[in-house]
Scaffold this motif. Structure first.
Motif, PDB file in Angstrom:
ATOM      1  N   GLY A  47       9.640   1.828 -13.522  1.00  0.00           N
ATOM      2  CA  GLY A  47      10.107   1.591 -14.915  1.00  0.00           C
ATOM      3  C   GLY A  47      11.156   2.623 -15.118  1.00  0.00           C
ATOM      4  N   PRO A  48      11.927   2.092 -16.376  1.00  0.00           N
ATOM      5  CA  PRO A  48      12.903   3.105 -16.782  1.00  0.00           C
ATOM      6  C   PRO A  48      12.690   4.437 -17.071  1.00  0.00           C
ATOM      7  N   ALA A  49      13.300   5.360 -16.446  1.00  0.00           N
ATOM      8  CA  ALA A  49      13.042   6.829 -16.751  1.00  0.00           C
ATOM      9  C   ALA A  49      11.514   7.177 -16.089  1.00  0.00           C
ATOM     10  N   GLU A  50      11.297   6.551 -14.990  1.00  0.00           N
ATOM     11  CA  GLU A  50       9.831   6.653 -14.412  1.00  0.00           C
ATOM     12  C   GLU A  50       9.996   7.084 -13.042  1.00  0.00           C
ATOM     13  N   PHE A  51       8.957   7.250 -12.322  1.00  0.00           N
ATOM     14  CA  PHE A  51       8.824   7.502 -10.882  1.00  0.00           C
ATOM     15  C   PHE A  51       7.604   6.742 -10.422  1.00  0.00           C
ATOM     16  N   PHE A  52       7.624   6.177  -9.132  1.00  0.00           N
ATOM     17  CA  PHE A  52       6.258   5.884  -8.704  1.00  0.00           C
ATOM     18  C   PHE A  52       5.960   6.504  -7.485  1.00  0.00           C
ATOM     19  N   ALA A  53       4.918   7.169  -7.131  1.00  0.00           N
ATOM     20  CA  ALA A  53       4.314   7.852  -6.084  1.00  0.00           C
ATOM     21  C   ALA A  53       3.506   7.110  -5.183  1.00  0.00           C
ATOM     22  N   VAL A  54       3.760   7.136  -3.712  1.00  0.00           N
ATOM     23  CA  VAL A  54       2.988   6.324  -2.837  1.00  0.00           C
ATOM     24  C   VAL A  54       2.281   7.679  -1.898  1.00  0.00           C
ATOM     25  N   VAL A  55       1.093   7.572  -1.957  1.00  0.00           N
ATOM     26  CA  VAL A  55       0.298   8.892  -1.408  1.00  0.00           C
ATOM     27  C   VAL A  55      -0.054   8.149   0.059  1.00  0.00           C
ATOM     28  N   MET A  56       0.554   9.077   1.142  1.00  0.00           N
ATOM     29  CA  MET A  56       0.436   8.634   2.358  1.00  0.00           C
ATOM     30  C   MET A  56      -0.976   8.751   2.784  1.00  0.00           C
ATOM     31  N   PRO A  57      -1.569   7.827   4.009  1.00  0.00           N
ATOM     32  CA  PRO A  57      -2.902   7.906   4.349  1.00  0.00           C
ATOM     33  C   PRO A  57      -3.089   9.480   5.106  1.00  0.00           C
TER      34      PRO A  57
END
Length: 199
Positions: A47-57
């Motif tokens: 989203g705008p002004a956001e971030f998205f975290a992908v946690v690695m296995p």
């Protein structure tokens, strides 16, 4: 050259030695100590002004992550994205301090429509990949994310999945059957219980 090495590693982990391999070439030597696993192949919306975290296995038993390869592509008509790589504890600190002195990523890309990652993982894991759209106040981004991790065996023991051919299933075993959302696919309700009171 990287692709040839990757193919050679995959062939070697399966016990196949290419016909053109020279006996003294260490890059093509059979090795059950390394393998590559695809960990993400998905589309994410940031989203705008956001971030998205992908946690690695977490690292599998008897192995550790040594290399991360990935491609992050913005699929919208225009736009860009930043990618940050963190150790999981550093990511937690970054969340609390949002860029404080001791909180930081060990790798940060430039803003780009397509970001390619080819990074050795020399620090102990686990790791977090952050898709950062914090600088874009109005526009969300659709990001096609494809990542692979190269694992290396530790402790001198072969990695179980690479050693045991029964541990590796076919591609069909990994497929998830999609769930239908139509009424035609809903099973009928069970029949009512028998009425034992009326004779």
């Amino acid at each position: 050259m990287k692709n040839a090495l990757l193919v050679a590693l995959l062939l070697a982990s399966a016990g196949v030695t290419p016909a053109s391999a020279e006996p003294g070439d260490p890059s093509l030597a059979p090795s059950s100590q390394r393998y590559v696993a695809e960990i993400v192949d998905s589309m994410f919306v940031v989203g705008p002004a956001e971030f998205f975290a992908v946690v690695m296995p977490s690292d599998p038993a008897g192995a550790r992550a040594v290399h991360l390869m990935g491609t992050f592509t913005v699929t919208d008509k225009k736009g860009d994205i930043m990618v940050r790589l963190f150790r999981a504890p550093d990511y937690q600190s970054w969340l609390k301090k949002r860029g404080g002195e001791k909180a930081g990523a060990f790798w940060v890309s430039k803003r780009s429509r397509q970001v390619n990652v080819d990074q050795d993982l020399t620090l102990p894991g686990p790791f977090v990949v952050l898709l950062d759209n914090g600088y874009s106040m109005r526009t969300s981004k659709h990001v096609r994310t494809q990542m692979q991790i190269q694992y290396e065996g530790i402790g001198g023991h072969p990695i179980a999945a690479a050693r045991d051919s029964t541990a590796v299933g076919s591609a069909e075993d990994d497929l998830i059957t999609p769930r239908a959302n139509s009424e035609e696919d809903i099973p009928p309700p069970p029949p009512p219980p028998p009425d034992e009171g009326s004779h």
